[in-house]
Write a protein that holds these residues in place. Structure first.
Motif, short mmCIF file in Angstrom:
data_model
loop_
_atom_site.label_atom_id
_atom_site.label_comp_id
_atom_site.label_asym_id
_atom_site.label_seq_id
_atom_site.Cartn_x
_atom_site.Cartn_y
_atom_site.Cartn_z
N VAL A 91 16.39 -20.05 9.75
CA VAL A 91 17.00 -18.87 8.13
C VAL A 91 15.95 -19.34 7.51
N SER A 92 15.21 -17.90 6.51
CA SER A 92 14.11 -17.96 5.64
C SER A 92 14.70 -16.63 4.60
N CYS A 93 13.98 -17.51 2.92
CA CYS A 93 14.49 -16.57 2.10
C CYS A 93 13.72 -16.21 0.98
N GLY A 94 13.20 -15.37 -0.04
CA GLY A 94 12.40 -15.86 -0.72
C GLY A 94 12.39 -14.28 -1.53
N ALA A 95 11.01 -14.44 -2.44
CA ALA A 95 10.91 -13.04 -2.82
C ALA A 95 11.00 -11.76 -2.54
N ASP A 96 10.97 -11.78 -1.69
CA ASP A 96 10.60 -10.24 -0.95
C ASP A 96 12.66 -9.06 -0.38
N LYS A 97 13.08 -10.53 -1.46
CA LYS A 97 15.00 -10.22 -1.53
C LYS A 97 15.36 -10.20 -0.47
N GLN A 98 15.03 -10.44 1.09
CA GLN A 98 15.83 -10.48 1.81
C GLN A 98 15.86 -12.14 2.85
N ALA A 99 16.93 -12.23 4.14
CA ALA A 99 16.73 -13.58 4.37
C ALA A 99 16.56 -12.82 5.91
N LYS A 100 15.69 -13.69 7.26
CA LYS A 100 15.36 -13.54 7.89
C LYS A 100 15.62 -15.04 8.77
N VAL A 101 16.63 -14.59 9.88
CA VAL A 101 16.56 -15.42 10.76
C VAL A 101 15.52 -15.59 12.17
N CYS A 102 15.35 -16.68 12.25
CA CYS A 102 14.56 -16.74 13.85
C CYS A 102 14.45 -17.69 14.94
N ASP A 103 14.56 -17.05 16.18
CA ASP A 103 15.50 -17.72 17.52
C ASP A 103 14.37 -18.53 17.56
N LEU A 104 14.75 -20.06 17.41
CA LEU A 104 13.50 -21.08 18.30
C LEU A 104 13.15 -20.61 19.70
N GLN A 105 14.17 -19.80 20.67
CA GLN A 105 14.36 -20.02 22.25
C GLN A 105 13.04 -18.62 22.38
N THR A 106 12.93 -17.62 21.27
CA THR A 106 12.80 -16.57 21.61
C THR A 106 11.84 -16.19 21.16
N LEU A 107 12.11 -16.93 19.52
CA LEU A 107 10.54 -16.85 18.80
C LEU A 107 10.70 -15.38 17.93
N GLN A 108 12.00 -14.92 18.33
CA GLN A 108 12.28 -13.56 18.01
C GLN A 108 12.63 -13.49 16.34
N THR A 109 12.11 -12.60 15.33
CA THR A 109 12.84 -12.77 13.98
C THR A 109 13.42 -11.04 13.09
#
Length: 356
Positions: A91-109
């Motif tokens: 998971v990553s988050c920041g100043a764009d007011k959102q959090a994203k999750v990256c799937d390490l197997q498919t590399l889809q975010t």
């Protein structure tokens, strides 16, 4: 001879000054200050978030060499990263007011969370009986929100006293540090209310909170070069204490103090590191109230730190942390992630002295 990050342990030394000569820089680091570092719990894979709006994922080999495996972007500076317990999601988050999750197997975010203001921190957690990892996010909109990754809306929201500056999770313990020095302790078995609220024992702004490995308490770091050790259940008056660190020796009537930017606990030993604007890091034993090792300056502020899951590598990010404002920044300021191999007894607790 064992490889740089191999099993050979240096003999115990009495000196408290540590050595940086075996530290290795990762290849192709971010192009701007690094905000956070996290290792996968299941492999030597390091995720790095940066003010250049990117998240980078590196594979770290046993000899300390690194290889970039994946990179993805946010729409604004990224401030926090965290792996799920199985190492499959980041998971990553920041100043764009959102959090994203990256799937390490498919590399889809995919975007998984949203707030009304900058999302300062995001952490995965799992509860007994839950069907998968949950997510908690803390924002400058003064709320923390809980997310089920399969649902679009938060499954719970808690309003804090002020903007969320820092947050950490260990087992069922969630600790949230906000502006105005509030510290909220939440039992994730009862996540919608504060189990305890206290004002930080440190007099200045909270920079970081970090949970003990056994979840019995947490450490707090402030902008004024101090660290506090706090137990969730006060055993006795002497169990909670604070100490000075990241300060220059007094010169006349002046003592230069530096922000304590990050605190990381060793996964096996329960000892911990502090790192700060003065460009140094130190290892401490909270139970013995003792500094195990201090290290020379690395040539720039240390903005983030983390141990790998086995505790054999300590990663630290060097870059400008804006502690001295705009005028102190320059294009030649170092910007890198260093890997420090843990040698011998660097992080081992001090042996307890037995009475005869």
């Amino acid at each position: 001879m064992a490889s740089l990050f191999g099993a050979a342990a240096s003999p115990s030394t009495s000196t408290t000054i540590g050595d940086l000569k075996n530290d290795v820089a990762i290849s192709n680091p971010p192009e701007d200050s690094i905000s956070d570092l996290t290792f996968s719990p299941t492999a030597d894979i390091l995720a790095v978030s940066s003010w250049d709006k990117k998240v980078r994922i590196y594979q770290i080999a046993s000899n300390g060499t690194s290889e970039g495996k994946h990179i993805y972007e946010h729409d604004a500076p990224v401030l926090s990263v965290d792996f799920s317990k199985d190492g499959n999601k980041l998971v990553s988050c920041g100043a764009d007011k959102q959090a994203k999750v990256c799937d390490l197997q498919t590399l889809q975010t995919a975007q998984v969370a949203a707030h009304d203001n900058t999302v300062k921190c995001a952490r995965f957690f799992e509860l007994p009986g839950s069907s998968g990892p949950m997510l908690v996010t803390g924002s400058w909109d003064k709320t923390i929100k809980y997310w089920d990754l399969r649902a679009q809306n938060p499954v719970g929201t808690v309003t804090c006293q002020d903007r969320v500056y820092t947050m950490d999770v260990r087992n069922s313990l969630l600790v949230v540090g906000t502006a105005d020095r509030y510290i909220n302790v939440i039992n994730l078995q009862d996540p919608l209310k504060f189990y305890k609220t206290l004002q930080s024992p440190l007099k200045w702004q909270t920079r970081v909170v970090s949970c003990f490995t056994d979840a019995s308490g947490f450490a707090i770091g402030s902008i004024e070069g101090r660290c506090a050790i706090q137990y969730v259940e006060d055993k006795d008056s002497s169990s909670n204490f604070s100490f000075k660190c990241h300060r220059d020796p007094p010169a006349g009537n002046v003592t230069n103090v530096y922000a304590l930017n990050d605190i990381s606990f060793h996964p096996q030993h329960g000892t911990f590191s502090t790192a700060g604007s003065d460009g140094t890091f130190h290892f401490w034993d909270k139970d013995a109230k003792h500094r195990l090792k201090g290290y020379p300056t690395v040539g720039g502020s240390i903005t983030a730190t983390t141990f790998n899951s086995s505790g054999s590598i300590f990663a630290y990010a060097v870059g400008y942390d804006w502690a001295k404002g705009y005028y102190a920044n320059n294009p030649n300021y170092p910007n890198k992630v260093m890997l420090h191999p843990i040698q011998g007894d660097e992080c081992k607790p001090r042996p307890s002295v037995k009475k005869r």
